[in-house]
Design a protein around this motif. Structure first.
Motif, PDB file in Angstrom:
ATOM      1  N   GLU A  98      -2.332   5.850  -0.672  1.00 18.22           N
ATOM      2  CA  GLU A  98      -3.468   4.966  -0.401  1.00 18.22           C
ATOM      3  C   GLU A  98      -3.785   4.909   1.094  1.00 18.22           C
ATOM      4  O   GLU A  98      -4.938   4.851   1.484  1.00 18.22           O
ATOM      5  CB  GLU A  98      -3.179   3.559  -0.934  1.00 18.22           C
ATOM      6  CG  GLU A  98      -3.344   3.466  -2.452  1.00 18.22           C
ATOM      7  CD  GLU A  98      -2.803   2.159  -3.010  1.00 18.22           C
ATOM      8  OE1 GLU A  98      -3.262   1.756  -4.067  1.00 18.22           O
ATOM      9  OE2 GLU A  98      -1.906   1.563  -2.374  1.00 18.22           O
ATOM     10  N   GLN A  99      -2.742   4.931   1.911  1.00 17.50           N
ATOM     11  CA  GLN A  99      -2.952   4.924   3.361  1.00 17.50           C
ATOM     12  C   GLN A  99      -3.659   6.196   3.811  1.00 17.50           C
ATOM     13  O   GLN A  99      -4.579   6.155   4.611  1.00 17.50           O
ATOM     14  CB  GLN A  99      -1.617   4.790   4.100  1.00 17.50           C
ATOM     15  CG  GLN A  99      -1.185   3.335   4.244  1.00 17.50           C
ATOM     16  CD  GLN A  99       0.224   3.203   4.806  1.00 17.50           C
ATOM     17  OE1 GLN A  99       0.953   4.172   4.861  1.00 17.50           O
ATOM     18  NE2 GLN A  99       0.575   2.019   5.212  1.00 17.50           N
ATOM     19  N   ASP A 100      -3.204   7.335   3.270  1.00 16.46           N
ATOM     20  CA  ASP A 100      -3.848   8.616   3.601  1.00 16.46           C
ATOM     21  C   ASP A 100      -5.321   8.570   3.241  1.00 16.46           C
ATOM     22  O   ASP A 100      -6.179   8.997   3.992  1.00 16.46           O
ATOM     23  CB  ASP A 100      -3.192   9.763   2.817  1.00 16.46           C
ATOM     24  CG  ASP A 100      -1.872  10.190   3.438  1.00 16.46           C
ATOM     25  OD1 ASP A 100      -1.556   9.690   4.527  1.00 16.46           O
ATOM     26  OD2 ASP A 100      -1.174  11.006   2.832  1.00 16.46           O
ATOM     27  N   ALA A 139      -7.233   5.915   2.876  1.00 10.72           N
ATOM     28  CA  ALA A 139      -7.945   4.978   3.739  1.00 10.72           C
ATOM     29  C   ALA A 139      -8.289   5.632   5.075  1.00 10.72           C
ATOM     30  O   ALA A 139      -9.388   5.487   5.591  1.00 10.72           O
ATOM     31  CB  ALA A 139      -7.108   3.724   3.954  1.00 10.72           C
ATOM     32  N   THR A 140      -7.332   6.378   5.624  1.00  7.22           N
ATOM     33  CA  THR A 140      -7.564   7.081   6.887  1.00  7.22           C
ATOM     34  C   THR A 140      -8.673   8.110   6.727  1.00  7.22           C
ATOM     35  O   THR A 140      -9.548   8.246   7.569  1.00  7.22           O
ATOM     36  CB  THR A 140      -6.268   7.788   7.346  1.00  7.22           C
ATOM     37  OG1 THR A 140      -5.238   6.825   7.398  1.00  7.22           O
ATOM     38  CG2 THR A 140      -6.446   8.412   8.721  1.00  7.22           C
ATOM     39  N   MET A 149       0.853  -1.208   0.000  1.00 10.04           N
ATOM     40  CA  MET A 149       0.000   0.000   0.000  1.00 10.04           C
ATOM     41  C   MET A 149       0.883   1.251   0.000  1.00 10.04           C
ATOM     42  O   MET A 149       1.819   1.359   0.788  1.00 10.04           O
ATOM     43  CB  MET A 149      -0.890  -0.035   1.248  1.00 10.04           C
ATOM     44  CG  MET A 149      -1.971   1.044   1.249  1.00 10.04           C
ATOM     45  SD  MET A 149      -2.949   1.002   2.773  1.00 10.04           S
ATOM     46  CE  MET A 149      -4.444   0.187   2.192  1.00 10.04           C
ATOM     47  N   THR A 179       1.794   5.343   0.417  1.00  5.46           N
ATOM     48  CA  THR A 179       1.435   6.349   1.417  1.00  5.46           C
ATOM     49  C   THR A 179       0.135   7.048   1.018  1.00  5.46           C
ATOM     50  O   THR A 179      -0.717   7.322   1.852  1.00  5.46           O
ATOM     51  CB  THR A 179       2.559   7.398   1.547  1.00  5.46           C
ATOM     52  OG1 THR A 179       3.773   6.702   1.781  1.00  5.46           O
ATOM     53  CG2 THR A 179       2.298   8.346   2.696  1.00  5.46           C
TER      54      THR A 179
END
Ligand SMILES: [Zn+2]
Length: 73
Positions: A5-7, A9-10, A1, A3
């Motif tokens: 995509e993580q942002d 998702a959050t 994943m 960064t």
């Protein structure tokens, strides 16, 4: 994943938290039942204004979190 995509998702997780009585419609100040994430901004609407703006905003929104079904509960 990545960064990015993580942002995202959050962001989606935050956008999905339940609305409370403290959340107020941006248009009229009534209790909000719909949260819209649009270009990284959060918009809150009561069921009336969500319905009014839905046709225009929904295709552009990243998240359309609708709890208006709770009105009838
Ligand atoms: Zn409203």
């Amino acid at each position: 994943m990545t960064t990015l995509e993580q942002d995202r998702a959050t962001e989606v997780e935050a956008a999905d938290r339940p609305l409370s009585a403290l959340d107020r419609c941006d248009s009229c100040g009534a209790q909000a039942y719909v949260r819209v994430m649009l270009s990284g901004s959060e918009l809150l609407f009561c069921a009336h204004h969500a319905h009014k703006h839905e046709a225009k905003l929904r295709p552009m929104a990243e998240v359309w979190h609708d709890e208006s079904h709770r009105l009838g509960a």
